[in-house]
Design a protein around this motif. Structure first.
Motif, PDB file in Angstrom:
ATOM      1  N   TYR A  24      22.310 110.026 -20.377  1.00  0.00           N
ATOM      2  CA  TYR A  24      23.269 109.464 -19.417  1.00  0.00           C
ATOM      3  C   TYR A  24      23.052 107.962 -19.268  1.00  0.00           C
ATOM      4  O   TYR A  24      23.995 107.170 -19.288  1.00  0.00           O
ATOM      5  CB  TYR A  24      23.127 110.195 -18.078  1.00  0.00           C
ATOM      6  CG  TYR A  24      23.896 109.597 -16.918  1.00  0.00           C
ATOM      7  CD1 TYR A  24      25.257 109.311 -17.022  1.00  0.00           C
ATOM      8  CD2 TYR A  24      23.262 109.350 -15.708  1.00  0.00           C
ATOM      9  CE1 TYR A  24      25.958 108.773 -15.954  1.00  0.00           C
ATOM     10  CE2 TYR A  24      23.958 108.817 -14.631  1.00  0.00           C
ATOM     11  CZ  TYR A  24      25.302 108.516 -14.751  1.00  0.00           C
ATOM     12  OH  TYR A  24      25.987 107.991 -13.689  1.00  0.00           O
ATOM     13  N   TYR A  25      21.794 107.589 -19.154  1.00  0.00           N
ATOM     14  CA  TYR A  25      21.458 106.171 -18.992  1.00  0.00           C
ATOM     15  C   TYR A  25      21.951 105.358 -20.194  1.00  0.00           C
ATOM     16  O   TYR A  25      22.613 104.334 -20.045  1.00  0.00           O
ATOM     17  CB  TYR A  25      19.945 106.032 -18.828  1.00  0.00           C
ATOM     18  CG  TYR A  25      19.471 104.634 -18.499  1.00  0.00           C
ATOM     19  CD1 TYR A  25      19.911 103.973 -17.361  1.00  0.00           C
ATOM     20  CD2 TYR A  25      18.549 103.993 -19.316  1.00  0.00           C
ATOM     21  CE1 TYR A  25      19.449 102.701 -17.046  1.00  0.00           C
ATOM     22  CE2 TYR A  25      18.075 102.720 -19.015  1.00  0.00           C
ATOM     23  CZ  TYR A  25      18.534 102.080 -17.878  1.00  0.00           C
ATOM     24  OH  TYR A  25      18.073 100.821 -17.572  1.00  0.00           O
ATOM     25  N   LEU A  26      21.647 105.856 -21.398  1.00  0.00           N
ATOM     26  CA  LEU A  26      22.062 105.116 -22.600  1.00  0.00           C
ATOM     27  C   LEU A  26      23.574 105.103 -22.753  1.00  0.00           C
ATOM     28  O   LEU A  26      24.159 104.102 -23.168  1.00  0.00           O
ATOM     29  CB  LEU A  26      21.407 105.733 -23.843  1.00  0.00           C
ATOM     30  CG  LEU A  26      19.927 105.377 -24.008  1.00  0.00           C
ATOM     31  CD1 LEU A  26      19.268 106.275 -25.039  1.00  0.00           C
ATOM     32  CD2 LEU A  26      19.777 103.922 -24.425  1.00  0.00           C
ATOM     33  N   MET A  27      24.209 106.215 -22.424  1.00  0.00           N
ATOM     34  CA  MET A  27      25.671 106.268 -22.557  1.00  0.00           C
ATOM     35  C   MET A  27      26.345 105.349 -21.546  1.00  0.00           C
ATOM     36  O   MET A  27      27.406 104.792 -21.814  1.00  0.00           O
ATOM     37  CB  MET A  27      26.161 107.709 -22.435  1.00  0.00           C
ATOM     38  CG  MET A  27      25.774 108.545 -23.660  1.00  0.00           C
ATOM     39  SD  MET A  27      26.238 110.279 -23.513  1.00  0.00           S
ATOM     40  CE  MET A  27      28.000 110.175 -23.792  1.00  0.00           C
ATOM     41  N   SER A  28      25.690 105.174 -20.392  1.00  0.00           N
ATOM     42  CA  SER A  28      26.266 104.254 -19.402  1.00  0.00           C
ATOM     43  C   SER A  28      26.191 102.804 -19.889  1.00  0.00           C
ATOM     44  O   SER A  28      26.756 101.904 -19.283  1.00  0.00           O
ATOM     45  CB  SER A  28      25.532 104.383 -18.065  1.00  0.00           C
ATOM     46  OG  SER A  28      24.307 103.685 -18.108  1.00  0.00           O
ATOM     47  N   ARG A  29      25.463 102.602 -20.999  1.00  0.00           N
ATOM     48  CA  ARG A  29      25.409 101.268 -21.612  1.00  0.00           C
ATOM     49  C   ARG A  29      26.263 101.224 -22.887  1.00  0.00           C
ATOM     50  O   ARG A  29      26.064 100.377 -23.743  1.00  0.00           O
ATOM     51  CB  ARG A  29      23.966 100.883 -21.933  1.00  0.00           C
ATOM     52  CG  ARG A  29      23.032 100.873 -20.720  1.00  0.00           C
ATOM     53  CD  ARG A  29      23.588 100.085 -19.527  1.00  0.00           C
ATOM     54  NE  ARG A  29      22.650  99.995 -18.415  1.00  0.00           N
ATOM     55  CZ  ARG A  29      22.917 100.369 -17.173  1.00  0.00           C
ATOM     56  NH1 ARG A  29      24.093 100.909 -16.875  1.00  0.00           N
ATOM     57  NH2 ARG A  29      22.023 100.227 -16.227  1.00  0.00           N
ATOM     58  N   GLY A  30      27.163 102.195 -23.017  1.00  0.00           N
ATOM     59  CA  GLY A  30      28.155 102.135 -24.089  1.00  0.00           C
ATOM     60  C   GLY A  30      27.790 102.882 -25.361  1.00  0.00           C
ATOM     61  O   GLY A  30      28.606 102.978 -26.276  1.00  0.00           O
ATOM     62  N   LEU A  31      26.564 103.424 -25.462  1.00  0.00           N
ATOM     63  CA  LEU A  31      26.193 104.148 -26.676  1.00  0.00           C
ATOM     64  C   LEU A  31      26.800 105.545 -26.643  1.00  0.00           C
ATOM     65  O   LEU A  31      26.736 106.218 -25.611  1.00  0.00           O
ATOM     66  CB  LEU A  31      24.669 104.265 -26.800  1.00  0.00           C
ATOM     67  CG  LEU A  31      23.930 103.037 -27.350  1.00  0.00           C
ATOM     68  CD1 LEU A  31      23.928 101.908 -26.328  1.00  0.00           C
ATOM     69  CD2 LEU A  31      22.503 103.413 -27.723  1.00  0.00           C
ATOM     70  N   ASP A  32      27.364 105.987 -27.770  1.00  0.00           N
ATOM     71  CA  ASP A  32      27.861 107.365 -27.775  1.00  0.00           C
ATOM     72  C   ASP A  32      26.669 108.316 -27.897  1.00  0.00           C
ATOM     73  O   ASP A  32      25.528 107.883 -28.077  1.00  0.00           O
ATOM     74  CB  ASP A  32      28.915 107.588 -28.865  1.00  0.00           C
ATOM     75  CG  ASP A  32      28.371 107.402 -30.267  1.00  0.00           C
ATOM     76  OD1 ASP A  32      27.160 107.606 -30.477  1.00  0.00           O
ATOM     77  OD2 ASP A  32      29.167 107.044 -31.148  1.00  0.00           O
ATOM     78  N   GLU A  34      18.985 112.819 -18.475  1.00  0.00           N
ATOM     79  CA  GLU A  34      18.984 111.552 -17.756  1.00  0.00           C
ATOM     80  C   GLU A  34      18.891 110.369 -18.717  1.00  0.00           C
ATOM     81  O   GLU A  34      19.518 109.334 -18.509  1.00  0.00           O
ATOM     82  CB  GLU A  34      17.832 111.508 -16.745  1.00  0.00           C
ATOM     83  CG  GLU A  34      18.024 112.436 -15.550  1.00  0.00           C
ATOM     84  CD  GLU A  34      19.295 112.113 -14.748  1.00  0.00           C
ATOM     85  OE1 GLU A  34      19.505 110.934 -14.418  1.00  0.00           O
ATOM     86  OE2 GLU A  34      20.067 113.047 -14.465  1.00  0.00           O
ATOM     87  N   GLN A  35      18.093 110.549 -19.792  1.00  0.00           N
ATOM     88  CA  GLN A  35      17.988 109.480 -20.793  1.00  0.00           C
ATOM     89  C   GLN A  35      19.323 109.273 -21.502  1.00  0.00           C
ATOM     90  O   GLN A  35      19.757 108.149 -21.729  1.00  0.00           O
ATOM     91  CB  GLN A  35      16.915 109.828 -21.823  1.00  0.00           C
ATOM     92  CG  GLN A  35      15.487 109.681 -21.297  1.00  0.00           C
ATOM     93  CD  GLN A  35      14.465 110.059 -22.352  1.00  0.00           C
ATOM     94  OE1 GLN A  35      14.704 110.942 -23.165  1.00  0.00           O
ATOM     95  NE2 GLN A  35      13.328 109.388 -22.341  1.00  0.00           N
ATOM     96  N   GLY A  48      12.648 106.048 -30.841  1.00  0.00           N
ATOM     97  CA  GLY A  48      11.628 105.628 -29.883  1.00  0.00           C
ATOM     98  C   GLY A  48      10.442 106.570 -29.889  1.00  0.00           C
ATOM     99  O   GLY A  48       9.284 106.163 -29.852  1.00  0.00           O
ATOM    100  N   LEU A  95      18.516 106.768 -30.825  1.00  0.00           N
ATOM    101  CA  LEU A  95      17.627 105.769 -30.233  1.00  0.00           C
ATOM    102  C   LEU A  95      16.419 106.432 -29.569  1.00  0.00           C
ATOM    103  O   LEU A  95      15.288 105.964 -29.702  1.00  0.00           O
ATOM    104  CB  LEU A  95      18.404 104.923 -29.218  1.00  0.00           C
ATOM    105  CG  LEU A  95      17.750 103.609 -28.786  1.00  0.00           C
ATOM    106  CD1 LEU A  95      17.551 102.675 -29.962  1.00  0.00           C
ATOM    107  CD2 LEU A  95      18.591 102.919 -27.714  1.00  0.00           C
ATOM    108  N   ILE A  96      16.662 107.550 -28.898  1.00  0.00           N
ATOM    109  CA  ILE A  96      15.566 108.266 -28.244  1.00  0.00           C
ATOM    110  C   ILE A  96      14.584 108.809 -29.295  1.00  0.00           C
ATOM    111  O   ILE A  96      13.370 108.701 -29.151  1.00  0.00           O
ATOM    112  CB  ILE A  96      16.111 109.415 -27.358  1.00  0.00           C
ATOM    113  CG1 ILE A  96      16.877 108.818 -26.167  1.00  0.00           C
ATOM    114  CG2 ILE A  96      14.984 110.317 -26.876  1.00  0.00           C
ATOM    115  CD1 ILE A  96      17.729 109.829 -25.414  1.00  0.00           C
TER     116      ILE A  96
END
Lengths: 253, 481
Positions: free
Chosen positions: B432-440, B429-430, B451, B447-448
């Motif tokens: 998917y969320y980040l990829m939906s903001r353009g990150l490959d 889910e994390q 973090g 990034l995860i």
């Protein structure tokens, strides 16, 4: 994207989508033109979130048949991040927390990814500031970790902040109104209305017509058991508010 | 700290060129033909005698070395940790003492050209100019360069290599050497005591605060080399010091051994922070003993980052012997393919109202193995003490492994113990969320991970935090999918 101005932003044809082997969307058709705002209404379990997940490309959702054409291109083969870079944005109903990742870092990376190059800090900062103001978000928000310990309203505001920063061609708002008090709802609606333009399109997915008092849709569709069973103008939303979904169920049966 | 990339200038010291891979950035090695001295392979009393005589040491030190060698030879290998890897160490195939240059330089221009090039590639003199109070650079067995800011020298701060420390401050060294970690402590501490060379000697006088960090940089160049630096830091009453060490080695097909001993003494009311960014190449056995004595009201912090090496076994320890002393141990271990990071911590509460906070973060990927091994002991009479242990593991795939072995021995009832351990996977889910903001996928995973270790990176000086984030980015590239 096609240069032709009459190419719809989104064209969904006979879409069938399954999750975990269970078919949720059963032949959905939808066309959203440039400059239009469409509302998709339906009860829980009707397939509203499945539609948004399929358009965004969530790998858990399997398209068994039908097509999703965005800007004249079939996007079935595009990965999630490629769709985002092409201008598709999904405001999540339940955005996940990213512990240790600050909002400012997250926004910067997202903007960089979607635009394809770095935005100078000089340009980035005022842009953030302006959007924080629109959404009535304090500056302290920026150093918090993404959605980590956020209230429901804060999560939705952060989704809107991302939308304003990314300026998507197609914005899908998956129950962005749920759980918001009236002030938050007004703020969120302002953001959505602010983004309306003749080149962009919006898909407002909602259970209630409440948000549609602030965001006036061009078209309203009712989703029932994986299909759009009725389409109309803004009045359809009022009718649903008055009569509920039952009269449509009877019609469909 | 995760917003480093936003607000902080690029091109800071030590970060240039980090987009390259380990082999080009750290994995190069220099020609050894001009070397001053290299001992034969293997260790025995003859080698120990030779090292001591070569260094013109006092008799007592020579005896300490010989006795320690006997301890090393008689002690069996540890029967815990990665016994398989430990038993594969070929002690006969190691050079225990290698000297590249005859003398130590205090002026960078006097460092031999080839060695200078190495450290310049690693960004050492540049870093010193920019943000350090003092630097030592150890190449093979000897410190080849050292400097300390003049104002600190005037305040009586001593920061030198251990060999010079022994020559110039013999009484102080004699009093404290092996007082925190005796040769008998473990097999590798014994080996270090027998063949030690280099390392740092630091003394901070009463009430003096060294506001910016002192740094040591350790570099192994020779194949089948053993590096055995010895560090002793004494912070006198009410003083404050931050010491940072970094380490790299070339990538060879056969293994090298790094076995350091670090002894810290925190006098009443003092603060010592000891930061490590360990980035050895993946053919280095990193078997290190680190321990601190913390007296009343003092504070000892181990900030320990392990990215490199084939096997690391390291458990920074704090003995809280004075009332109100505090221990802080914050560690990150990153294990990739063919790596085992067996790291952890040890805190002994031996005085009332002592407190400890242990935070361990481990990340495993590509079949890497991370182990947290910790001991907290609260002695009777340490009433009012508080212990907080938190171990988090992040697995990036199904082939990787994470184990946690926390041991608590509590002999006093009037204490507060908190312990929490989590193991998680990078969530779909994390991603998917980040990829939906353009990150490959790589960028999203990085990034995860960044973090996840943010509690660690935010404790590092800016330049190190940037470097660590980029090292992780490097590790993550092409890692998944």
């Amino acid at each position: 994207m096609s240069d032709e101005t009459n190419t719809p932003v989104l064209e969904v044809s006979d879409l069938h989508v399954s999750v975990g082997g269970k078919e949720i969307l059963k032949g959905l058709n939808l066309t959203v033109g440039a400059g239009e705002t469409h509302a998709i209404m339906g009860r829980n379990g009707s397939g509203k979130s499945t539609l948004s997940a399929a358009i965004m490309g969530n790998p858990r959702y399997e398209i068994t048949s039908g097509t999703i054409v965005y800007g004249g291109q079939d996007i079935a083969e595009l990965a999630v991040h490629e769709r985002a870079r092409a201008g598709v944005f999904l405001s999540f109903q339940y955005p996940v927390a990213l512990p240790g990742v600050s909002v400012v870092n997250f926004l910067r990376q997202a903007v960089r990814a979607v635009r394809g190059d770095d935005v100078p800090i000089k340009a980035f900062r005022p842009l953030v500031k302006e959007n924080l103001k629109i959404l009535d978000i304090p500056q302290t928000f920026m150093t918090r970790y993404v959605n980590d310990g956020f209230s429901g309203g804060e999560k939705k505001r952060l989704e809107m902040l991302q939308m304003l920063m990314l300026q998507p061609t197609l914005a899908i708002l998956d129950e962005t109104d749920s759980g918001l008090d009236i002030d938050a709802l007004k703020v969120v609606s302002t953001a959505i209305n602010g983004l309306r333009s003749e080149k962009r399109a919006q898909l407002v997915i909602t259970h209630y017509q409440r948000i549609l008092q602030y965001v006036t849709p061009d078209h309203v569709h009712v989703l029932l058991d994986g299909q759009i069973v009725k389409s109309g103008g803004p009045d359809l939303a009022h009718e649903l508010e008055k009569h509920g979904y039952e009269w449509l169920e009877k019609d469909a049966a | 700290m995760s917003d480093t990339t936003v607000d902080r200038p690029k091109g800071a010291a030590g970060t240039a060129g980090l987009g390259d891979d380990y082999d080009t950035k750290y994995g190069f090695h220099d020609d050894e033909s001009a070397y001053d001295f290299k001992s034969k392979k293997g260790v025995d009393h003859e080698v120990v005698e030779m090292i001591s005589r070569y260094k013109k040491e006092p008799d007592w030190m020579r005896e300490v070395r010989h006795n320690a060698l006997d301890v090393f030879l008689s002690k069996p290998m540890p029967t815990w940790g990665s016994t398989e890897l430990l038993n594969s160490i070929d002690f006969e195939n190691i050079h225990y003492y290698v000297r590249a240059s005859e003398r130590q330089a205090q002026d960078w221009d006097d460092v031999p050209e080839s060695v200078k090039n190495t450290f310049e590639k690693l960004g050492i003199p540049e870093a010193e100019r920019k943000f350090l109070a003092g630097v030592t650079a150890q190449y093979e067995s000897e410190v080849v360069y050292h400097s300390l800011r003049e104002d600190l020298e005037k305040l009586g701060v001593i920061f030198t290599d251990m060999d010079t420390g022994l020559r110039e401050y013999e009484d102080v060294v004699r009093e404290h050497f092996t007082s925190v970690i005796p040769a008998e402590d473990n097999k590798f501490a014994a080996l270090n005591t027998a063949v030690w060379s280099g390392g740092s000697f630091v003394y901070v006088p009463k009430g003096v605060e060294v506001a910016i960090p002192l740094q040591a940089y350790f570099r192994i160049n020779t194949e089948n080399m053993g590096q055995f630096e010895r560090t002793l830091i004494i912070a006198d009453e009410g003083s404050k010091v931050h010491y940072i060490e970094g380490c790299t080695a070339p990538t060879y097909s056969s293994d090298s051994l790094h076995s350091a001993v670090v002894e810290l003494i925190a006098r009443p009311g003092s603060t010592i922070r000891y930061t490590t960014i360990q980035n050895w190449s993946k053919n280095v056995y990193n078997l290190v003993t680190k321990r601190a004595i913390a007296e009343a009201g003092s504070r000892v912090e181990w900030i320990d980052g392990n990215l490199g090496s084939k096997l690391t076994m390291k458990y920074p320890a704090v003995y809280l012997v004075g009332e109100g002393a505090h221990a802080e141990i914050l560690s990150v271990a990153f294990s990739s393919s063919d790596q085992h990071q067996d790291a952890g911590s040890k805190v002994i509460h031996a005085a009332p109202r002592t407190t400890s906070v242990i935070t361990s973060k481990s990340i495993s990927k590509d079949g890497g193995r991370g182990t947290y091994r910790g001991l907290v002991k609260v002695h009777e009479g340490a009433e009012g003490s508080k212990v907080n242990v938190k171990c988090d593991a992040l697995l990036l795939d199904d082939r990787s492994r994470s184990d946690t072995y926390p041991t608590m021995e509590v002999d006093d009832e009037a204490v507060s113990i908190e312990h929490e351990a989590t193991v998680s996977k990078v969530g779909e889910e994390q991603l998917y969320y980040l990829m939906s903001r353009g990150l490959d996928q790589d960028a999203a995973t990085t990034l995860i991970v960044n973090g996840f270790i943010e509690p660690f990176t935010k404790e590092l000086p800016m330049e190190y935090a940037v470097e660590l984030n980029r090292l992780i980015q490097l590790e993550m590239e092409g890692a998944i999918g």
